[in-house]
Design a protein around this motif. Sequence first.
Motif, PDB file in Angstrom:
ATOM      1  N   THR A  52       6.214  -3.260  26.336  1.00 10.67           N
ATOM      2  CA  THR A  52       5.223  -2.822  25.363  1.00 10.67           C
ATOM      3  C   THR A  52       3.839  -2.894  25.983  1.00 10.67           C
ATOM      4  O   THR A  52       3.488  -3.895  26.606  1.00 10.67           O
ATOM      5  CB  THR A  52       5.258  -3.704  24.100  1.00 10.67           C
ATOM      6  N   VAL A  53       3.069  -1.820  25.810  1.00  8.82           N
ATOM      7  CA  VAL A  53       1.672  -1.814  26.254  1.00  8.82           C
ATOM      8  C   VAL A  53       0.850  -1.206  25.120  1.00  8.82           C
ATOM      9  O   VAL A  53       0.826   0.018  24.947  1.00  8.82           O
ATOM     10  CB  VAL A  53       1.461  -1.007  27.547  1.00  8.82           C
ATOM     11  N   GLY A  54       0.206  -2.064  24.337  1.00  9.59           N
ATOM     12  CA  GLY A  54      -0.582  -1.579  23.214  1.00  9.59           C
ATOM     13  C   GLY A  54       0.286  -0.810  22.232  1.00  9.59           C
ATOM     14  O   GLY A  54       1.342  -1.288  21.801  1.00  9.59           O
ATOM     15  N   PRO A  55      -0.102   0.421  21.878  1.00  5.74           N
ATOM     16  CA  PRO A  55       0.655   1.200  20.893  1.00  5.74           C
ATOM     17  C   PRO A  55       1.856   1.941  21.481  1.00  5.74           C
ATOM     18  O   PRO A  55       2.483   2.738  20.786  1.00  5.74           O
ATOM     19  CB  PRO A  55      -0.387   2.195  20.374  1.00  5.74           C
ATOM     20  N   TYR A  56       2.195   1.684  22.748  1.00  2.81           N
ATOM     21  CA  TYR A  56       3.272   2.421  23.410  1.00  2.81           C
ATOM     22  C   TYR A  56       4.392   1.485  23.857  1.00  2.81           C
ATOM     23  O   TYR A  56       4.178   0.304  24.130  1.00  2.81           O
ATOM     24  CB  TYR A  56       2.742   3.173  24.629  1.00  2.81           C
ATOM     25  N   LEU A  57       5.590   2.065  23.960  1.00  5.17           N
ATOM     26  CA  LEU A  57       6.759   1.369  24.468  1.00  5.17           C
ATOM     27  C   LEU A  57       7.313   2.128  25.664  1.00  5.17           C
ATOM     28  O   LEU A  57       7.340   3.360  25.665  1.00  5.17           O
ATOM     29  CB  LEU A  57       7.863   1.293  23.402  1.00  5.17           C
ATOM     30  N   ALA A  58       7.753   1.391  26.669  1.00  4.80           N
ATOM     31  CA  ALA A  58       8.589   1.960  27.725  1.00  4.80           C
ATOM     32  C   ALA A  58      10.000   1.459  27.446  1.00  4.80           C
ATOM     33  O   ALA A  58      10.270   0.261  27.539  1.00  4.80           O
ATOM     34  CB  ALA A  58       8.115   1.518  29.101  1.00  4.80           C
ATOM     35  N   THR A  59      10.887   2.354  27.042  1.00  4.87           N
ATOM     36  CA  THR A  59      12.232   1.962  26.627  1.00  4.87           C
ATOM     37  C   THR A  59      13.277   2.551  27.560  1.00  4.87           C
ATOM     38  O   THR A  59      12.987   3.416  28.380  1.00  4.87           O
ATOM     39  CB  THR A  59      12.518   2.436  25.191  1.00  4.87           C
ATOM     40  N   ASN A  60      14.512   2.062  27.404  1.00  8.26           N
ATOM     41  CA  ASN A  60      15.640   2.571  28.199  1.00  8.26           C
ATOM     42  C   ASN A  60      15.329   2.542  29.695  1.00  8.26           C
ATOM     43  O   ASN A  60      15.648   3.477  30.431  1.00  8.26           O
ATOM     44  CB  ASN A  60      16.008   3.993  27.774  1.00  8.26           C
ATOM     45  N   ILE A  61      14.698   1.460  30.134  1.00  2.00           N
ATOM     46  CA  ILE A  61      14.350   1.332  31.551  1.00  2.00           C
ATOM     47  C   ILE A  61      15.631   1.115  32.351  1.00  2.00           C
ATOM     48  O   ILE A  61      16.399   0.200  32.078  1.00  2.00           O
ATOM     49  CB  ILE A  61      13.382   0.159  31.774  1.00  2.00           C
ATOM     50  N   ARG A  62      15.855   1.968  33.332  1.00  3.20           N
ATOM     51  CA  ARG A  62      17.076   1.882  34.131  1.00  3.20           C
ATOM     52  C   ARG A  62      16.750   2.065  35.603  1.00  3.20           C
ATOM     53  O   ARG A  62      15.906   2.872  35.959  1.00  3.20           O
ATOM     54  CB  ARG A  62      18.086   2.949  33.697  1.00  3.20           C
ATOM     55  N   ARG A  63      17.479   1.342  36.411  1.00  2.64           N
ATOM     56  CA  ARG A  63      17.356   1.483  37.858  1.00  2.64           C
ATOM     57  C   ARG A  63      18.507   2.306  38.410  1.00  2.64           C
ATOM     58  O   ARG A  63      19.541   2.458  37.772  1.00  2.64           O
ATOM     59  CB  ARG A  63      17.376   0.111  38.535  1.00  2.64           C
ATOM     60  N   GLY A  64      18.302   2.788  39.640  1.00  7.41           N
ATOM     61  CA  GLY A  64      19.391   3.421  40.361  1.00  7.41           C
ATOM     62  C   GLY A  64      19.714   4.811  39.853  1.00  7.41           C
ATOM     63  O   GLY A  64      18.897   5.495  39.250  1.00  7.41           O
ATOM     64  N   TRP A  65      20.937   5.230  40.100  1.00 13.92           N
ATOM     65  CA  TRP A  65      21.370   6.591  39.791  1.00 13.92           C
ATOM     66  C   TRP A  65      21.705   6.693  38.311  1.00 13.92           C
ATOM     67  O   TRP A  65      22.676   6.136  37.830  1.00 13.92           O
ATOM     68  CB  TRP A  65      22.591   6.941  40.630  1.00 13.92           C
ATOM     69  N   THR A  66      20.867   7.408  37.565  1.00 13.03           N
ATOM     70  CA  THR A  66      21.099   7.607  36.141  1.00 13.03           C
ATOM     71  C   THR A  66      21.015   9.090  35.843  1.00 13.03           C
ATOM     72  O   THR A  66      20.740   9.903  36.721  1.00 13.03           O
ATOM     73  CB  THR A  66      20.056   6.855  35.300  1.00 13.03           C
TER      74      THR A  66
END
Length: 258
Positions: A52-66
Amino acid sequence: MNFTKNTWLFFLLTIFISSCSYRLAVPDDFEQRSAYYQAQNRQSWPFKKNMTVGPYLATNIRRGWTESYHFTFVMRWTGASERYRFVVREAARPQDTVATVFCFTKIRQEDFTWIARRMGGWPIKYENVFVATIALSDSTGSVQEWELVYNEPPMFILPQQRGIGILKGPQGETYEVESFHYFRRPSGKRMWSNTPIGFVIRKDGIELAIADIINKGGYYIREELPMDERNLITSACMALLLRRDLRETHERAEVVNN
């Protein structure tokens, strides 16, 4: 091992700075016209899948081959040693997608010529290259593809050195990206770090945002930006905040006279 006097002084300075509380020395006029949002869960990634950064979300963070936005884009960067993706959403409307971001870093050297072509002939001279594609959903409901390319030297020796990059849109619109190295001690003393502690995003020479990668991280952003531009700049800042190499607090610094 023999240590010179200067080596010991540098070693002691490193310990002293790392034990102190400090913040980015952003320009006063920019800070007065900007809001600062601190990141939450950035240092817990990849164990937690949201940031979470202020009014925003970074979601579904994934590494590698997606799953990818463009299969050919991902295939081109299979040699990168770091790959990740995430979705940007507004915290107030988590069901809506602001942008989907695909990131690649530690690019192989043979990719430099291709990057230079995509940047309109802008020369690539440095070894540490970071690439991100931002699939931005604008206010009209359409998706625009932006590309962020940033590169920096293996080490920073002089304050004049900068990591440099560009954020380029589908119609040729561009923003400048540059590493940020200055911070302030609690005493107010302005100092220079020989590793980046932030990133500036500019338009026509005017600072629009500064990503802060010290400790928990966060970013400054001009409050008057229109929503589509704010979403774009926020997505670029989040991509830089989640880059693994930049998650550590940078401790080495040298004092410069200002």
